[in-house]
Design a protein around this motif. Structure first.
Motif, PDB file in Angstrom:
ATOM      1  N   ARG A 109       0.897  -1.075  -0.088  1.00  0.00           N
ATOM      2  CA  ARG A 109       0.097   0.195   0.127  1.00  0.00           C
ATOM      3  C   ARG A 109       0.852   1.380   0.014  1.00  0.00           C
ATOM      4  O   ARG A 109       1.025   1.899   1.102  1.00  0.00           O
ATOM      5  N   PRO A 110       1.637   1.767  -1.252  1.00  0.00           N
ATOM      6  CA  PRO A 110       2.419   2.719  -1.389  1.00  0.00           C
ATOM      7  C   PRO A 110       1.896   4.061  -1.231  1.00  0.00           C
ATOM      8  O   PRO A 110       2.583   4.959  -1.113  1.00  0.00           O
ATOM      9  N   PHE A 111       0.492   4.053  -1.322  1.00  0.00           N
ATOM     10  CA  PHE A 111      -0.074   5.565  -1.639  1.00  0.00           C
ATOM     11  C   PHE A 111      -0.945   5.923  -0.359  1.00  0.00           C
ATOM     12  O   PHE A 111      -1.791   6.762  -0.448  1.00  0.00           O
ATOM     13  N   VAL A 112      -0.486   5.492   0.774  1.00  0.00           N
ATOM     14  CA  VAL A 112      -1.122   5.990   2.113  1.00  0.00           C
ATOM     15  C   VAL A 112      -0.636   7.278   2.286  1.00  0.00           C
ATOM     16  O   VAL A 112       0.465   7.603   1.882  1.00  0.00           O
ATOM     17  N   SER A 113      -1.545   8.252   2.860  1.00  0.00           N
ATOM     18  CA  SER A 113      -1.161   9.771   2.806  1.00  0.00           C
ATOM     19  C   SER A 113      -0.223   9.857   4.278  1.00  0.00           C
ATOM     20  O   SER A 113      -0.694   9.111   5.237  1.00  0.00           O
ATOM     21  N   GLN A 114       0.504  10.784   4.193  1.00  0.00           N
ATOM     22  CA  GLN A 114       1.118  11.257   5.360  1.00  0.00           C
ATOM     23  C   GLN A 114       0.184  11.591   6.489  1.00  0.00           C
ATOM     24  O   GLN A 114       0.225  11.433   7.663  1.00  0.00           O
ATOM     25  N   LYS A 115      -0.873  12.243   6.168  1.00  0.00           N
ATOM     26  CA  LYS A 115      -1.954  12.764   7.141  1.00  0.00           C
ATOM     27  C   LYS A 115      -2.511  11.609   7.742  1.00  0.00           C
ATOM     28  O   LYS A 115      -2.601  11.720   9.117  1.00  0.00           O
ATOM     29  N   VAL A 116      -2.694  10.514   7.218  1.00  0.00           N
ATOM     30  CA  VAL A 116      -3.293   9.375   7.938  1.00  0.00           C
ATOM     31  C   VAL A 116      -2.363   8.755   8.844  1.00  0.00           C
ATOM     32  O   VAL A 116      -2.743   8.282  10.058  1.00  0.00           O
ATOM     33  N   ILE A 117      -0.998   8.594   8.409  1.00  0.00           N
ATOM     34  CA  ILE A 117       0.014   8.054   9.256  1.00  0.00           C
ATOM     35  C   ILE A 117       0.175   8.658  10.537  1.00  0.00           C
ATOM     36  O   ILE A 117       0.132   8.358  11.602  1.00  0.00           O
ATOM     37  N   GLU A 118       0.004  10.197  10.431  1.00  0.00           N
ATOM     38  CA  GLU A 118       0.303  11.067  11.398  1.00  0.00           C
ATOM     39  C   GLU A 118      -0.724  11.003  12.490  1.00  0.00           C
ATOM     40  O   GLU A 118      -0.786  10.671  13.647  1.00  0.00           O
ATOM     41  N   SER A 120      -3.005   8.280  12.817  1.00  0.00           N
ATOM     42  CA  SER A 120      -2.939   7.061  13.296  1.00  0.00           C
ATOM     43  C   SER A 120      -2.019   6.851  14.681  1.00  0.00           C
ATOM     44  O   SER A 120      -2.459   6.382  15.644  1.00  0.00           O
ATOM     45  N   PHE A 121      -0.987   7.652  14.507  1.00  0.00           N
ATOM     46  CA  PHE A 121      -0.216   7.538  15.847  1.00  0.00           C
ATOM     47  C   PHE A 121      -0.673   8.535  16.902  1.00  0.00           C
ATOM     48  O   PHE A 121      -0.705   8.113  18.241  1.00  0.00           O
ATOM     49  N   GLU A 122      -1.372   9.699  16.807  1.00  0.00           N
ATOM     50  CA  GLU A 122      -1.919  10.496  17.573  1.00  0.00           C
ATOM     51  C   GLU A 122      -2.799   9.833  18.315  1.00  0.00           C
ATOM     52  O   GLU A 122      -3.171   9.882  19.375  1.00  0.00           O
ATOM     53  N   VAL A 123      -3.985   9.144  17.388  1.00  0.00           N
ATOM     54  CA  VAL A 123      -5.350   8.660  17.905  1.00  0.00           C
ATOM     55  C   VAL A 123      -4.811   7.276  18.978  1.00  0.00           C
ATOM     56  O   VAL A 123      -5.259   7.031  20.036  1.00  0.00           O
ATOM     57  N   ALA A 124      -3.702   6.622  18.345  1.00  0.00           N
ATOM     58  CA  ALA A 124      -3.270   5.428  19.013  1.00  0.00           C
ATOM     59  C   ALA A 124      -2.897   5.603  20.297  1.00  0.00           C
ATOM     60  O   ALA A 124      -3.029   4.983  21.408  1.00  0.00           O
ATOM     61  N   GLU A 125      -1.963   6.733  20.398  1.00  0.00           N
ATOM     62  CA  GLU A 125      -1.316   7.075  21.695  1.00  0.00           C
ATOM     63  C   GLU A 125      -2.477   7.450  22.685  1.00  0.00           C
ATOM     64  O   GLU A 125      -2.324   7.128  23.766  1.00  0.00           O
ATOM     65  N   ARG A 126      -3.553   8.029  22.352  1.00  0.00           N
ATOM     66  CA  ARG A 126      -4.597   8.419  23.072  1.00  0.00           C
ATOM     67  C   ARG A 126      -5.456   7.309  23.450  1.00  0.00           C
ATOM     68  O   ARG A 126      -6.169   7.032  24.734  1.00  0.00           O
ATOM     69  N   ALA A 127      -5.949   6.320  22.248  1.00  0.00           N
ATOM     70  CA  ALA A 127      -7.039   5.382  22.579  1.00  0.00           C
ATOM     71  C   ALA A 127      -6.723   4.115  22.522  1.00  0.00           C
ATOM     72  O   ALA A 127      -7.584   3.215  22.945  1.00  0.00           O
ATOM     73  N   GLY A 128      -5.381   3.783  22.306  1.00  0.00           N
ATOM     74  CA  GLY A 128      -4.858   2.307  22.194  1.00  0.00           C
ATOM     75  C   GLY A 128      -4.698   1.686  21.047  1.00  0.00           C
ATOM     76  O   GLY A 128      -4.086   0.828  20.587  1.00  0.00           O
ATOM     77  N   SER A 129      -5.623   2.183  20.089  1.00  0.00           N
ATOM     78  CA  SER A 129      -5.869   1.746  18.530  1.00  0.00           C
ATOM     79  C   SER A 129      -6.194   2.844  17.830  1.00  0.00           C
ATOM     80  O   SER A 129      -7.019   3.673  17.902  1.00  0.00           O
ATOM     81  N   ALA A 130      -5.881   2.743  16.426  1.00  0.00           N
ATOM     82  CA  ALA A 130      -6.411   3.568  15.134  1.00  0.00           C
ATOM     83  C   ALA A 130      -6.276   2.790  13.909  1.00  0.00           C
ATOM     84  O   ALA A 130      -5.217   2.254  13.517  1.00  0.00           O
ATOM     85  N   ILE A 131      -7.433   2.608  13.407  1.00  0.00           N
ATOM     86  CA  ILE A 131      -7.477   1.675  12.318  1.00  0.00           C
ATOM     87  C   ILE A 131      -8.084   2.483  11.184  1.00  0.00           C
ATOM     88  O   ILE A 131      -9.028   2.994  11.208  1.00  0.00           O
ATOM     89  N   ALA A 132      -7.354   2.525   9.991  1.00  0.00           N
ATOM     90  CA  ALA A 132      -7.585   3.394   8.973  1.00  0.00           C
ATOM     91  C   ALA A 132      -8.775   2.610   8.067  1.00  0.00           C
ATOM     92  O   ALA A 132      -8.856   1.710   7.796  1.00  0.00           O
ATOM     93  N   VAL A 133     -10.136   3.628   7.974  1.00  0.00           N
ATOM     94  CA  VAL A 133     -11.172   2.829   6.991  1.00  0.00           C
ATOM     95  C   VAL A 133     -11.650   3.902   6.057  1.00  0.00           C
ATOM     96  O   VAL A 133     -11.400   4.936   6.203  1.00  0.00           O
ATOM     97  N   ILE A 134     -12.381   3.421   4.994  1.00  0.00           N
ATOM     98  CA  ILE A 134     -13.005   4.468   4.119  1.00  0.00           C
ATOM     99  C   ILE A 134     -14.343   3.893   4.177  1.00  0.00           C
ATOM    100  O   ILE A 134     -14.919   2.713   3.959  1.00  0.00           O
ATOM    101  N   ALA A 135     -15.327   4.865   3.688  1.00  0.00           N
ATOM    102  CA  ALA A 135     -16.807   4.381   3.507  1.00  0.00           C
ATOM    103  C   ALA A 135     -16.974   3.814   2.070  1.00  0.00           C
ATOM    104  O   ALA A 135     -16.132   3.869   1.207  1.00  0.00           O
ATOM    105  N   LEU A 136     -17.853   3.052   1.964  1.00  0.00           N
ATOM    106  CA  LEU A 136     -18.442   2.210   0.693  1.00  0.00           C
ATOM    107  C   LEU A 136     -19.036   3.312  -0.138  1.00  0.00           C
ATOM    108  O   LEU A 136     -19.882   4.335   0.065  1.00  0.00           O
ATOM    109  N   LYS A 137     -18.760   3.179  -1.514  1.00  0.00           N
ATOM    110  CA  LYS A 137     -19.398   3.927  -2.413  1.00  0.00           C
ATOM    111  C   LYS A 137     -20.405   3.183  -3.395  1.00  0.00           C
ATOM    112  O   LYS A 137     -21.518   3.820  -3.707  1.00  0.00           O
ATOM    113  N   ASP A 138     -20.379   1.910  -3.266  1.00  0.00           N
ATOM    114  CA  ASP A 138     -21.420   1.092  -4.048  1.00  0.00           C
ATOM    115  C   ASP A 138     -22.364   0.413  -3.027  1.00  0.00           C
ATOM    116  O   ASP A 138     -22.234   0.314  -2.034  1.00  0.00           O
ATOM    117  N   SER A 139     -23.576   0.320  -3.449  1.00  0.00           N
ATOM    118  CA  SER A 139     -24.476  -0.538  -2.770  1.00  0.00           C
ATOM    119  C   SER A 139     -23.979  -2.166  -2.600  1.00  0.00           C
ATOM    120  O   SER A 139     -23.330  -2.491  -3.272  1.00  0.00           O
TER     121      SER A 139
END
Length: 229
Positions: A109-118, A120-139
């Motif tokens: 997955r070479p096109f992960v954005s720097q913003k998502v990585i940043e 993920s670390f911030e949220v995991a430090e606070r909440a224990g975990s951070a899982i990247a997800v996206i919404a579905l477009k199709d039915s």
């Protein structure tokens, strides 16, 4: 010593790519996939402990590629296991004792954005975990064993990506169990301990390169990123 690490898992043989070279070593816009992925994490924080999990039989080939492409970003190689679960566990076992947060990411997955990585670390430090997800477009429809299908509300579903970032103490405990069939990713291993995962927004370009068609799309994304600079 940094308190952050990233484990890039690339232990697969790339059989769905139907080529002589595993997908993680194929070039996209002139640079092998894994080098692109490592570069994104390095650009976020050059002090991150970068761990690349590969089949041991690929170590020498990878080193040849690094020499060929003059790739000098610091990283460590760890031997992969017979499954993704085992490969991640090997990566976790190699972490420095001072490491507090770890992002686990698919090497292809070479096109992960720097913003998502940043984030993920911030949220995991606070909440224990951070899982990247996206919404579905199709039915979507749910298939039953009898061949029937039923409509499902897509607003209640998300497509799961990586990175999946965790507090090291928790994710190490989660992986200290027998591998189960329902462990489809690191989040499911974490949930097995009874912990709720925290979701963050991923980015749509963060595709997992698996098929020849994915390589075509990857070339398009790389060209667009270059044009946008």
């Amino acid at each position: 010593m940094t308190n952050k690490a990233a484990i890039l898992v690339a232990g697969g043989r790339g059989t769905r790519m139907c080529g002589p070279i595993a997908k993680q070593y194929l070039p996209v816009a002139g640079q092998p996939v894994l080098m692109r992925t490592l570069s994104v994490f390095y650009q976020v924080d050059s002090s991150i402990d970068l761990i690349l999990v590969l089949p041991e039989s690929d170590f020498s080939y990878w080193e040849e590629l690094c020499a060929e492409y003059k790739f000098t970003i610091p990283h460590r190689l760890v031997t992969g296991g017979n499954s993704r679960f085992q490969s991640v566990r090997n990566g976790l076992s190699s972490l420095d004792s001072e490491t507090k947060l770890v992002a686990i990411h698919d090497g292809v997955r070479p096109f992960v954005s720097q913003k998502v990585i940043e984030e993920s670390f911030e949220v995991a430090e606070r909440a224990g975990s951070a899982i990247a997800v996206i919404a579905l477009k199709d039915s979507i429809r749910k298939l039953k064993d009898d061949g029937k299908s039923f409509y499902e509300e897509r607003q209640y579903y998300r497509l799961v990506q990586t990175p999946q970032t965790f507090q090291v103490e928790k994710i190490k405990k989660a992986f200290a169990v027998t591998e189960l069939q329902q462990f489809t990713d690191d989040a499911t291993v974490y949930e097995n301990q009874g912990w709720q995962v925290t979701l963050i927004s991923g980015n749509s370009e963060n595709i997992k390169i698996t098929t020849p068609e994915d390589m075509d799309y990857a070339e398009f994304i790389a060209a667009k990123q270059l044009a946008d600079r």
